[in-house]
Design an enzyme around this catalytic site. Structure first.
Site, mmCIF file in Angstrom:
data_model
loop_
_atom_site.group_PDB
_atom_site.id
_atom_site.type_symbol
_atom_site.label_atom_id
_atom_site.label_comp_id
_atom_site.label_asym_id
_atom_site.label_seq_id
_atom_site.Cartn_x
_atom_site.Cartn_y
_atom_site.Cartn_z
ATOM 1 N N ASP A 35 0.832 -1.200 0.000
ATOM 2 C CA ASP A 35 0.000 0.000 0.000
ATOM 3 C C ASP A 35 0.872 1.259 0.000
ATOM 4 O O ASP A 35 1.960 1.266 0.596
ATOM 5 C CB ASP A 35 -0.892 -0.019 1.258
ATOM 6 C CG ASP A 35 -2.062 0.937 1.131
ATOM 7 O OD1 ASP A 35 -2.267 1.510 0.037
ATOM 8 O OD2 ASP A 35 -2.765 1.129 2.136
ATOM 9 N N GLY A 36 0.388 2.297 -0.658
ATOM 10 C CA GLY A 36 1.077 3.581 -0.598
ATOM 11 C C GLY A 36 1.663 4.057 -1.913
ATOM 12 O O GLY A 36 2.354 5.084 -1.946
ATOM 13 N N TRP A 40 2.997 7.878 -2.539
ATOM 14 C CA TRP A 40 4.414 8.029 -2.916
ATOM 15 C C TRP A 40 4.512 8.931 -4.151
ATOM 16 O O TRP A 40 5.352 9.830 -4.214
ATOM 17 C CB TRP A 40 4.996 6.647 -3.197
ATOM 18 C CG TRP A 40 6.454 6.614 -3.542
ATOM 19 C CD1 TRP A 40 7.504 6.418 -2.682
ATOM 20 C CD2 TRP A 40 7.041 6.764 -4.853
ATOM 21 N NE1 TRP A 40 8.686 6.436 -3.370
ATOM 22 C CE2 TRP A 40 8.443 6.640 -4.701
ATOM 23 C CE3 TRP A 40 6.521 6.981 -6.129
ATOM 24 C CZ2 TRP A 40 9.326 6.727 -5.780
ATOM 25 C CZ3 TRP A 40 7.402 7.086 -7.201
ATOM 26 C CH2 TRP A 40 8.787 6.958 -7.019
ATOM 27 N N HIS A 52 2.812 3.179 -9.121
ATOM 28 C CA HIS A 52 2.681 1.740 -9.367
ATOM 29 C C HIS A 52 3.940 1.186 -10.026
ATOM 30 O O HIS A 52 4.379 0.080 -9.714
ATOM 31 C CB HIS A 52 1.447 1.452 -10.230
ATOM 32 C CG HIS A 52 0.152 1.773 -9.530
ATOM 33 N ND1 HIS A 52 -0.088 1.451 -8.219
ATOM 34 C CD2 HIS A 52 -0.974 2.406 -9.966
ATOM 35 C CE1 HIS A 52 -1.312 1.853 -7.883
ATOM 36 N NE2 HIS A 52 -1.856 2.452 -8.919
ATOM 37 N N SER A 81 -10.561 -7.349 -5.223
ATOM 38 C CA SER A 81 -11.843 -7.356 -5.937
ATOM 39 C C SER A 81 -12.544 -6.011 -5.787
ATOM 40 O O SER A 81 -13.497 -5.723 -6.503
ATOM 41 C CB SER A 81 -12.723 -8.514 -5.460
ATOM 42 O OG SER A 81 -12.701 -8.615 -4.062
ATOM 43 N N GLU A 82 -12.058 -5.181 -4.858
ATOM 44 C CA GLU A 82 -12.633 -3.837 -4.683
ATOM 45 C C GLU A 82 -11.905 -2.791 -5.542
ATOM 46 O O GLU A 82 -12.398 -1.671 -5.724
ATOM 47 C CB GLU A 82 -12.556 -3.391 -3.209
ATOM 48 C CG GLU A 82 -13.537 -4.130 -2.276
ATOM 49 C CD GLU A 82 -13.094 -5.549 -1.938
ATOM 50 O OE1 GLU A 82 -11.868 -5.784 -1.858
ATOM 51 O OE2 GLU A 82 -13.954 -6.437 -1.802
ATOM 52 N N ARG A 86 -11.508 1.798 -8.988
ATOM 53 C CA ARG A 86 -10.544 2.817 -9.451
ATOM 54 C C ARG A 86 -10.854 3.217 -10.896
ATOM 55 O O ARG A 86 -11.601 2.535 -11.583
ATOM 56 C CB ARG A 86 -9.127 2.261 -9.333
ATOM 57 C CG ARG A 86 -8.819 1.998 -7.878
ATOM 58 C CD ARG A 86 -7.409 1.623 -7.641
ATOM 59 N NE ARG A 86 -7.226 1.484 -6.194
ATOM 60 C CZ ARG A 86 -6.100 1.675 -5.543
ATOM 61 N NH1 ARG A 86 -5.028 2.011 -6.199
ATOM 62 N NH2 ARG A 86 -6.035 1.537 -4.241
ATOM 63 N N LEU A 146 11.161 -20.832 -4.331
ATOM 64 C CA LEU A 146 10.198 -19.933 -3.693
ATOM 65 C C LEU A 146 8.943 -19.868 -4.554
ATOM 66 O O LEU A 146 9.038 -19.859 -5.776
ATOM 67 C CB LEU A 146 10.807 -18.532 -3.542
ATOM 68 C CG LEU A 146 9.950 -17.467 -2.864
ATOM 69 C CD1 LEU A 146 10.830 -16.499 -2.058
ATOM 70 C CD2 LEU A 146 9.125 -16.646 -3.846
ATOM 71 N N SER A 211 -8.244 -5.217 4.912
ATOM 72 C CA SER A 211 -8.822 -4.963 3.590
ATOM 73 C C SER A 211 -9.168 -6.232 2.812
ATOM 74 O O SER A 211 -8.825 -6.360 1.629
ATOM 75 C CB SER A 211 -7.882 -4.077 2.759
ATOM 76 O OG SER A 211 -7.734 -2.830 3.379
HETATM 77 C C1 FPP Z 1 -1.786 0.118 -3.407
HETATM 78 O O1 FPP Z 1 -1.347 1.440 -3.433
HETATM 79 C C2 FPP Z 1 -1.239 -0.623 -4.534
HETATM 80 C C3 FPP Z 1 -1.981 -1.296 -5.458
HETATM 81 C C4 FPP Z 1 -3.441 -1.376 -5.450
HETATM 82 C C5 FPP Z 1 -1.357 -1.986 -6.595
HETATM 83 C C6 FPP Z 1 -0.166 -2.814 -6.294
HETATM 84 C C7 FPP Z 1 0.530 -3.057 -7.550
HETATM 85 C C8 FPP Z 1 1.855 -2.996 -7.744
HETATM 86 C C9 FPP Z 1 2.837 -2.796 -6.686
HETATM 87 C C10 FPP Z 1 2.346 -3.103 -9.136
HETATM 88 C C11 FPP Z 1 2.887 -4.343 -9.644
HETATM 89 C C12 FPP Z 1 2.594 -5.612 -8.956
HETATM 90 C C13 FPP Z 1 3.220 -6.760 -9.281
HETATM 91 C C14 FPP Z 1 2.899 -8.021 -8.547
HETATM 92 C C15 FPP Z 1 4.237 -6.822 -10.307
HETATM 93 P P1 FPP Z 1 -2.410 2.598 -3.592
HETATM 94 O O2 FPP Z 1 -2.510 2.927 -5.020
HETATM 95 O O3 FPP Z 1 -3.698 2.188 -2.955
HETATM 96 O O4 FPP Z 1 -1.729 3.736 -2.782
HETATM 97 P P2 FPP Z 1 -2.429 4.911 -1.993
HETATM 98 O O5 FPP Z 1 -3.237 4.296 -0.890
HETATM 99 O O6 FPP Z 1 -1.284 5.714 -1.497
HETATM 100 O O7 FPP Z 1 -3.282 5.655 -2.994
#
Ligand code: FPP
Length: 255
Positions: A35-36, A40, A52, A81-82, A86, A146, A211
């Site tokens: 998350d984050g 960021w 991302h 699934s939520e 976006r 792994l 979550s």
């Molecule tokens: C949450 O941050 C992150 C996600 C919903 C997506 C996670 C995806 C990746 C890290 C990209 C690639 C993944 C793989 C497995 C290669 P957020 O967007 O909710 O952050 P925020 O809460 O700061 O808005």
């Protein structure tokens, strides 16, 4: 398919090494709510997509660290699934990033002995992305250093409801005695069937909630909430998380 009792006996289970404490042990199964990414990016005046992309780099670093430490399973919450709530633009960006990541990393996954496994219902992302994912799953199926489990279009309540439905259908068809349904049988009807028990669940970015992630599997997991935003999570952060795990006292309900 729901495994028979004979198949379930062969399923891997059991927590990280020593019971009773983290006691210097390495967790067999670590899961992360990454998350984050958005925050960021916002801190840098960048679009969410940049967060991302940086998050995908953190996946690479964390996978390397997990393999080095001897973790057997790393489960990542990549799309819930939520997350369909976006914007279309962000969903498209995430799909593209996943396809790019699996293609670009496939060779190194193969080389490093990483098996890719998917949980959730990734088919909702459409046949194009599925082609990339299926190819990577097939090509890495025999690897055993792994297991990288990527949760895509995953929600724990949906997973639990699907398991209940599958078992109920088996019972209704006369193929299962309802009294045979215990915790083990139920666990083996979940997407995570056959994987070791979850030992450590990490969430980044300072949010303190699950979550809808691995609700059944987290029953006895150690929970670790860290303030680091996911794109800043690196090998050192992972090592620190493992060290915090090893200092925890795990009792599994005992004393
Ligand atoms: C949450 O941050 C992150 C996600 C919903 C997506 C996670 C995806 C990746 C890290 C990209 C690639 C993944 C793989 C497995 C290669 P957020 O967007 O909710 O952050 P925020 O809460 O700061 O808005």
């Amino acid at each position: 398919m729901i495994p028979t009792p004979a198949a379930k006996a062969g399923a891997e289970a059991g927590p990280a090494k020593t019971s009773g404490s983290g006691g210097g042990s390495v967790p067999r199964h670590v899961a992360i709510i990454m998350d984050g990414n958005g925050r960021w990016a916002a801190q840098r005046g960048l679009p969410r997509a940049a967060g991302h992309r940086a998050g995908a780099e953190a996946v690479r670093a964390t996978l390397r660290a997990a393999a080095k430490a001897g973790v057997e399973v790393l489960t990542l919450y990549a799309f819930s699934s939520e997350n369909w709530r976006r914007s279309d633009e962000e969903v498209t960006e995430l799909k593209g990033l996943l396809a790019y990541y699996v293609d670009k990393e496939l060779e190194s996954l193969e080389r490093e002995g990483v098996r890719l496994k998917l949980i959730g219902d990734p088919s909702a992302f459409g046949p194009q992305l599925m082609q990339h994912l299926d190819r990577a799953v097939e090509r890495t199926a025999a690897n055993d250093r792994l297991t990288l489990v990527v949760a895509l279009n995953y929600g724990a309540r949906g997973e639990i409801a699907a398991a209940a439905r599958a078992l109920a259908l088996e019972a209704a068809a006369g193929r299962r005695d309802p009294s045979s349904i215990d915790e083990h049988v139920f666990g083996e009807a979940l997407d995570t069937a056959g994987l070791p028990e979850l030992d450590l669940l990490i969430r980044t970015s300072g949010e303190v909630r699950l979550s809808n992630f691995l609700l059944w599997q987290a029953a006895y997991a150690e929970l670790l909430f860290v303030d680091t935003l996911w794109p800043d999570f690196d090998e050192a952060a992972f090592a620190q998380a493992l060290s915090q795990f090893s200092a925890r006292q795990r009792r599994f309900g005992g004393r």
